[in-house]
Enzyme design. Structure first.
Site: not given
Length: 548
Positions: A290, A155
């Site tokens: 989330d 990432k």
């Protein structure tokens, strides 16, 4: 002040871009209310296009966020979680904000990796796929293979994003201050505090070392839990700008056909995912904020694997108990209990009409009077509660907002897998356990020890306090008048009350402990506890009546 002015001059082109975009999408009224039309006027006026003019204001707000870039995309996503601040039409629209944006060139990603690692990539990885597997507003992900054969997801934060976000945050804070002064209707929601909370959130998301620590914390919490898979991280190749973690395959949690293709029951997958979140919330107080379907994968053995660890909420033990109090108060039609739980959860506001709030809470309570916790539609209940909070302009603490969002999201995801799925049924045992835990013998003993510490501290401070007071009296700085009539009787009464309270606590501990032991199967020991508690209760009643 000079430094701040220079900063605003430096950011003037971005100010103009933001305000012009607002005006172009039909938010001229906001620009006018902020009295910033002069910044827009020098620019070419761009009228609303015919297609844009036909869109409603919520849709146009979403387009504004998308056009203004990563900071505003993240701000829109944050606002989508705040039904206490915005109408449902806005939160629903902002929830659809696309976080998948055009990837930046792989050459830039490789340059960032080399800069972070300080060595050629060939020394770190057997291979790296130059084509990203995912691209978002903050980062993009590349698949790589370590020299030991493990596949990882790299990432990588977007280049120069930190500078862009810092400049946008300065502008947002300035606009929030203007809004508090010039838009009274918004001032009650404290825009500046909201922007500062957003600043804290986005800065945490930009620092991947925080996300790495979150993953390691989740690994420790779910060690030995066969229903959850937390990805491993490679600390050697992780920095604040790069996160190297296990590449998770599997299928999306909302892909019912693919889940059935793995030979799994979608309903059981829904329960497994819900239990992971419930365990995070009520057992650890550290939960995925989330948990939408794109952030959850189902592996071949039915294990659920959460992916993104950038947004987590935290709840201390007292807050978890207050949440249980709130739900149980709704079921018991206890208006005072609900109002007390809301106050202790710091759901408060300015200039609230207490009578009207009590009336609305009473109506909400009555609408659930014939239901049990296992038959409640929790999503509907929470939405109605948030609607009530918004009508009265109460403010909800950020972590409580994240909790509500997580529960509603996981319930909607579960019902996509199984229409009969009900998260309240999964919540029932743990909520009752939380409600009972405050009466456990260990908890009562801890509270008693805490009280004893306070008494000891006061007793330690008392001689010094009396000494200073006597010195003040001698110097004529303090006049004290003592009336000691009936003092000995007062001491006796206080001693008797303390003894009565202590016996009452012991009785409560015995009864609760006996109940827990009885449920565990040791009925003879439980009966002994009940008998001892009953004997002490009779003695206490006799002693109180004798001294009344």
């Amino acid at each position: 002040m000079i430094r701040e002015t220079v900063g605003h001059l430096r950011d003037l082109p971005r100010y103009r871009q933001i305000l012009t975009t607002l005006a172009r999408y039909g938010y001229q009224d906001v620009v006018a209310a902020l009295r910033l039309e002069t910044i827009v006027r020098p620019l070419e006026r761009v009228a609303l296009g015919e297609e844009v003019a036909q869109l409603d204001r919520p849709r146009r707000l979403r387009l504004i966020c998308e056009e203004l870039g990563p900071t505003f995309v993240k701000l829109g996503q944050l606002l989508s979680t705040r039904p206490d601040l915005l109408p449902e039409s806005y939160t629903n629209e902002l929830a659809a904000l696309r976080d998948d944006v055009r990837p930046f060139p792989s050459e830039q990603a490789e340059a960032i990796l080399v800069e972070e690692y300080g060595r050629p990539l060939a020394a770190c990885f057997a291979s790296i796929d130059p084509t990203p597997v995912a691209s978002a507003s903050i980062s993009q992900v590349h698949r790589a293979v370590l020299h030991d054969g493990r596949t990882v997801a790299l990432k990588v934060r977007r280049p120069d994003l930190h500078k862009v976000v810092a400049a946008d945050l300065d502008i947002l804070k300035n606009l929030a201050q203007l809004a508090e002064r010039r838009l009274p209707a918004l001032a009650v929601y404290r825009p500046l505090a909201l922007v500062r909370e957003f600043e804290r959130t986005i800065k945490r998301e930009l620092d991947f070392s925080i996300e790495l620590r979150t993953i390691k914390r989740c690994q420790a919490q779910f060690a030995g839990d066969a229903t959850a898979h937390i990805p491993f991280v490679v600390e050697e190749f992780s920095t604040p700008r790069v996160l190297a973690m296990e590449f998770i395959g599997g299928v999306r949690v909302d892909d019912v056909a693919a889940i059935r293709g793995l030979g799994l029951d979608p309903g059981e997958v829904a329960v497994a995912g819900a239990r992971i979140l419930i365990k995070q919330i009520f057992q650890f107080g550290f939960f995925h904020a989330d948990p939408h379907s794109g952030n959850l994968r189902v592996l071949g053995d039915g294990v659920v694997a959460p992916l993104d660890y950038g947004m987590f909420g935290q709840l201390d033990p007292r807050t978890r108990e207050r949440i249980a109090d709130l739900l149980i108060g709704l079921l018991a039609q206890d208006v005072d209990g609900v109002l007390k739980a809301l106050d202790e959860l710091e759901v408060r506001g300015e200039a609230v009409d207490a009578r009207e709030l009590r009336r609305d809470v009473g109506e909400l309570v009555q609408s659930y009077c014939d239901l049990t916790l296992a038959t409640i539609d929790l999503g509907v209940l929470l939405r109605e509660l948030v609607g009530l909070i918004r009508r009265h302009r109460l403010l909800i603490p950020p972590d409580l907002v994240l909790l509500i969002r997580s529960l509603v999201t996981i319930e909607s995801t579960g019902r996509a897998l199984d229409p009969k799925f009900d998260i309240a049924r999964q919540l029932e045992p743990i909520l009752r356990k939380l409600a009972l835990r405050r009466y456990s013998p260990r908890r009562l003993m801890t509270q008693a020890a805490s009280t004893a510490k306070d008494v000891q501290r006061i007793a330690t401070l008392l001689p010094d306090l009396l000494s200073h007071s006597l010195e003040s009296i001698k110097r004529g700085e303090l006049n004290v008048k003592f009336d000691l009539q009936g003092f000995e009787r007062l001491v006796r009464q206080l001693t008797r009350a303390s003894n009565t309270l202590a016996v009452g606590i012991v009785i409560a501990g015995l009864l609760v402990a006996s109940s827990l032991i009885f449920r565990g199967g040791a009925s003879s020991l439980a009966q002994l506890g009940y008998g001892l508690g009953m004997a002490l209760s009779l003695w206490l009643i006799w002693n109180m009546s004798r001294n009344s």
